[in-house]
Design a protein around this motif. Structure first.
Motif, short mmCIF file in Angstrom:
data_model
loop_
_atom_site.label_atom_id
_atom_site.label_comp_id
_atom_site.label_asym_id
_atom_site.label_seq_id
_atom_site.Cartn_x
_atom_site.Cartn_y
_atom_site.Cartn_z
N ASP A 157 0.82 -1.21 0.00
CA ASP A 157 0.00 0.00 0.00
C ASP A 157 0.86 1.26 0.00
O ASP A 157 0.59 2.22 -0.73
N ILE A 158 1.89 1.28 0.83
CA ILE A 158 2.73 2.48 0.98
C ILE A 158 3.73 2.60 -0.16
O ILE A 158 4.09 3.70 -0.58
N ARG A 159 4.21 1.46 -0.69
CA ARG A 159 5.23 1.41 -1.73
C ARG A 159 6.50 2.18 -1.31
O ARG A 159 6.93 3.12 -1.97
N PRO A 160 7.12 1.79 -0.20
CA PRO A 160 8.32 2.50 0.25
C PRO A 160 9.54 2.11 -0.56
O PRO A 160 9.58 1.08 -1.24
N ASP A 161 10.57 2.95 -0.48
CA ASP A 161 11.86 2.63 -1.11
C ASP A 161 12.70 1.72 -0.22
O ASP A 161 13.57 1.00 -0.71
N LEU A 162 12.45 1.80 1.09
CA LEU A 162 13.25 1.02 2.04
C LEU A 162 12.33 0.50 3.14
O LEU A 162 11.48 1.23 3.65
N VAL A 163 12.53 -0.78 3.50
CA VAL A 163 11.77 -1.42 4.58
C VAL A 163 12.75 -2.01 5.58
O VAL A 163 13.74 -2.65 5.19
N VAL A 164 12.49 -1.79 6.86
CA VAL A 164 13.27 -2.40 7.93
C VAL A 164 12.33 -3.30 8.72
O VAL A 164 11.30 -2.84 9.22
N LEU A 165 12.68 -4.58 8.85
CA LEU A 165 11.89 -5.54 9.61
C LEU A 165 12.69 -5.97 10.83
O LEU A 165 13.70 -6.65 10.72
N ASP A 166 12.22 -5.58 11.99
CA ASP A 166 12.94 -5.80 13.25
C ASP A 166 12.03 -6.60 14.20
O ASP A 166 11.15 -6.03 14.83
N SER A 167 12.23 -7.88 14.31
CA SER A 167 13.26 -8.70 13.68
C SER A 167 12.59 -9.87 12.97
O SER A 167 11.39 -10.12 13.15
N ILE A 168 13.36 -10.62 12.21
CA ILE A 168 12.81 -11.73 11.44
C ILE A 168 12.38 -12.86 12.38
O ILE A 168 11.49 -13.65 12.04
N GLN A 169 12.97 -12.96 13.59
CA GLN A 169 12.57 -13.99 14.54
C GLN A 169 11.29 -13.63 15.30
O GLN A 169 10.72 -14.48 15.98
N VAL A 186 10.85 -18.70 10.32
CA VAL A 186 11.91 -17.81 9.85
C VAL A 186 12.14 -18.00 8.35
O VAL A 186 12.28 -17.02 7.59
N ARG A 187 12.15 -19.24 7.90
CA ARG A 187 12.39 -19.52 6.49
C ARG A 187 11.28 -18.96 5.60
O ARG A 187 11.54 -18.30 4.59
N GLU A 188 10.02 -19.20 5.98
CA GLU A 188 8.91 -18.75 5.15
C GLU A 188 8.75 -17.23 5.17
O GLU A 188 8.45 -16.61 4.13
N CYS A 189 8.95 -16.61 6.32
CA CYS A 189 8.82 -15.14 6.41
C CYS A 189 9.93 -14.47 5.59
O CYS A 189 9.69 -13.47 4.90
N ALA A 190 11.15 -15.01 5.67
CA ALA A 190 12.25 -14.44 4.89
C ALA A 190 12.00 -14.64 3.40
O ALA A 190 12.30 -13.75 2.59
N ALA A 191 11.46 -15.80 3.01
CA ALA A 191 11.18 -16.04 1.60
C ALA A 191 10.11 -15.08 1.08
O ALA A 191 10.19 -14.60 -0.06
N GLN A 192 9.13 -14.78 1.91
CA GLN A 192 8.09 -13.83 1.49
C GLN A 192 8.66 -12.44 1.30
O GLN A 192 8.32 -11.74 0.34
N MET A 193 9.55 -12.01 2.19
CA MET A 193 10.18 -10.70 2.04
C MET A 193 11.12 -10.68 0.82
O MET A 193 11.25 -9.66 0.15
N MET A 194 11.75 -11.81 0.53
CA MET A 194 12.62 -11.87 -0.64
C MET A 194 11.81 -11.71 -1.92
O MET A 194 12.20 -10.96 -2.83
N ARG A 195 10.67 -12.40 -2.01
CA ARG A 195 9.83 -12.27 -3.20
C ARG A 195 9.32 -10.85 -3.37
O ARG A 195 9.28 -10.30 -4.48
N LEU A 196 8.95 -10.23 -2.24
CA LEU A 196 8.46 -8.85 -2.32
C LEU A 196 9.56 -7.90 -2.78
O LEU A 196 9.32 -7.00 -3.60
N ALA A 197 10.77 -8.08 -2.26
CA ALA A 197 11.87 -7.19 -2.64
C ALA A 197 12.20 -7.32 -4.12
O ALA A 197 12.43 -6.31 -4.81
N LYS A 198 12.22 -8.54 -4.64
CA LYS A 198 12.62 -8.75 -6.03
C LYS A 198 11.54 -8.30 -7.02
O LYS A 198 11.85 -7.84 -8.12
N THR A 199 10.27 -8.41 -6.64
CA THR A 199 9.20 -8.04 -7.55
C THR A 199 8.85 -6.56 -7.52
O THR A 199 8.44 -5.99 -8.52
N SER A 200 9.03 -5.93 -6.34
CA SER A 200 8.65 -4.51 -6.21
C SER A 200 9.82 -3.55 -6.30
O SER A 200 9.62 -2.35 -6.48
N GLY A 201 11.06 -4.04 -6.16
CA GLY A 201 12.22 -3.15 -6.19
C GLY A 201 12.47 -2.44 -4.88
O GLY A 201 13.30 -1.54 -4.80
N THR A 202 11.76 -2.86 -3.82
CA THR A 202 11.95 -2.26 -2.49
C THR A 202 13.13 -2.93 -1.79
O THR A 202 13.20 -4.16 -1.73
#
Length: 450
Positions: A157-169, A186-202
């Protein structure tokens, strides 16, 4: 359909069909916990991606943007790459959240949208810390949430340039029955953030906890998934912190950034050699030697102190701080066998001043000179730096980046330098501000230094 369960190791991610007391993967005890196995779909997608040749792929420049902190940019290879996934690990209380909160403030000040998602603090707690750091920008969004799907929706929704997730655990995925911090979560949450970063450029920063052994908590696959892994290190008894890159797909992995913890947050240290040489004795104390240590593109001058004294027990003690214990024991054996110093009945203590950690072989000669100086109770030559790797036969082997080490020592006012007998560029040999002594063996180096 009956749900299938399996057992996953919380330390290394090893998967077993039954519970085991000891993990076969890492050898840890009582780390296997039960979790529901993910249901894998074997359906083939109708619209698959089309393979392209390298010539067909349009060139895309590496458009980095600055974090606003030069030391941080140095470790990342020159700035933050859009669409990158970066993992920041460190001990509790070392300053990971403070560092990334300062980064969000700097990036927001540059006019970019930033989202800081925290699962460990409330929004008011983060606001208090941001006020203490002097951060208050309308372009910085704050979200206190632990559901990864809710965080995903806010990012889209926000479409930020940078996201900080504190913490993955601390975050979890509701579809998985295991608790937050588990291997599957941890594995699934990190994979979801990886897909979001690669598809959105965030660009996404993940904060990771470390175990008591100093390793990142969670499965090892987490470090393989991300683009960059950096560790925030430091001793709680000292005010400085070191940001060290251990994996970087977009730059060097040997760079470090140095910070000092102050009341208003983390401040950059632009001349770290002065920090490590603070209160260095002026050549009138036995057992003190300065060595130039290369970390990435930066040369740090660090003082090594040694104390050798007669043992009060049958077996002499050997203690090190900031140096490899086995390497120091090897140097003691070389000093006794090749130089003739009777150290078998002496306790030996070696310390890298300031809490620095020195692991490269070039520090061997400095350690040997410090031990010999303390044993003979004779200070080394005034204004001396030493560098060189010591072999088991007592020879001094060449080191890398010799020119950089000599130039940094001369810049900080050192007058004498002991180096291995290797080729030195003429412009370095012609320096008038420092005397360069070459040594082939450890015995020759001791004659020059003492």
């Amino acid at each position: 359909m009956v749900a299938k369960f399996r057992y996953s190791c919380q330390s290394c991610g090893y998967i077993s069909s039954r519970w085991l007391g000891r993990c076969p993967g890492c050898g840890e005890w009582n780390t296997l916990v039960e979790e529901q196995a993910a249901i894998v779909s074997h359906k083939i997608k109708k619209q698959a991606s089309r393979a392209m040749t390298l010539a067909e792929i349009p060139p895309a420049g590496e458009e980095r943007f600055s974090s606003g902190i030069a030391e941080f940019d140095r470790v990342l290879g020159g700035g933050i790459v859009p669409g990158s996934l970066i993992l920041l690990g460190g001990d509790p209380g070392i300053g990971k959240s403070t560092l990334l909160l300062q980064v969000t403030g700097k990036v927001g000040y540059a006019g970019k949208k930033v989202l800081y998602a925290t699962g460990e603090e409330s929004a008011h707690q983060v606001k208090m810390r941001a006020s203490r750091l002097g951060l208050s920008r309308e372009s910085v969004y704050l979200l206190a949430e632990t559901d990864i799907d809710v965080i995903d929706v806010n990012i889209r929704d926000i479409r930020p340039d940078l996201v900080v997730l504190d913490s993955i655990q601390a975050v979890y995925k509701a579809d998985l029955p295991s608790a937050p911090g588990g291997v599957g979560q941890v594995r699934e949450c990190a994979a979801q953030m990886m897909r979001l970063a690669k598809t959105s450029g965030t660009s996404v920063f993940l904060v990771g906890h470390v175990t008591k052994e100093g390793m990142l908590a969670g499965p090892r696959v987490l470090e393989h998934m991300v683009d960059t892994v950096v560790y925030f290190e430091g001793d709680t008894h000292y005010s400085y912190r070191i940001l060290r890159g251990v994996k970087n797909r977009f730059g060097s992995t040997s760079e470090i950034g140095i910070f000092r913890m102050e009341g208003a947050g983390l401040a950059e240290v632009h001349n770290p050699s002065q920090l490590f040489l603070m209160n260095h004795p002026d050549g009138n104390v036995a057992g003190s030697v300065v060595i130039p240590n290369v970390e990435g593109s930066r040369t740090l001058l660090v003082e090594i102190q040694a104390l050798v004294s007669p043992t009060g027990f049958g077996t002499p003690r050997r203690m090190t701080a900031g140096l490899d214990y086995n390497r120091v024991v090897l140097i003691l054996a070389v000093l006794e066998k090749r130089v003739g110093l009777n150290l078998s009945g002496q306790d030996a203590y070696v310390n890298a001043v300031g809490g620095a950690k020195l692991y490269e072989p070039a520090v061997d000669l400095g350690v040997a000179l410090a031990l010999a100086s303390s044993f003979r109770d004779i200070p080394v030559r005034e204004g001396l730096v030493a560098m060189g790797e010591i072999g088991l036969t007592g020879e001094i082997r060449p080191v890398s980046y010799l020119e950089k080490r000599i130039v940094e020592a001369a810049r900080l006012g050192f007058k004498n330098c002991i180096v291995p007998d290797q080729k030195i560029p003429e412009e370095i040999s012609a320096l008038q501000s420092i005397n360069i002594f070459k040594a082939n063996t450890l015995a020759e180096a001791l004659e020059i230094a003492l």
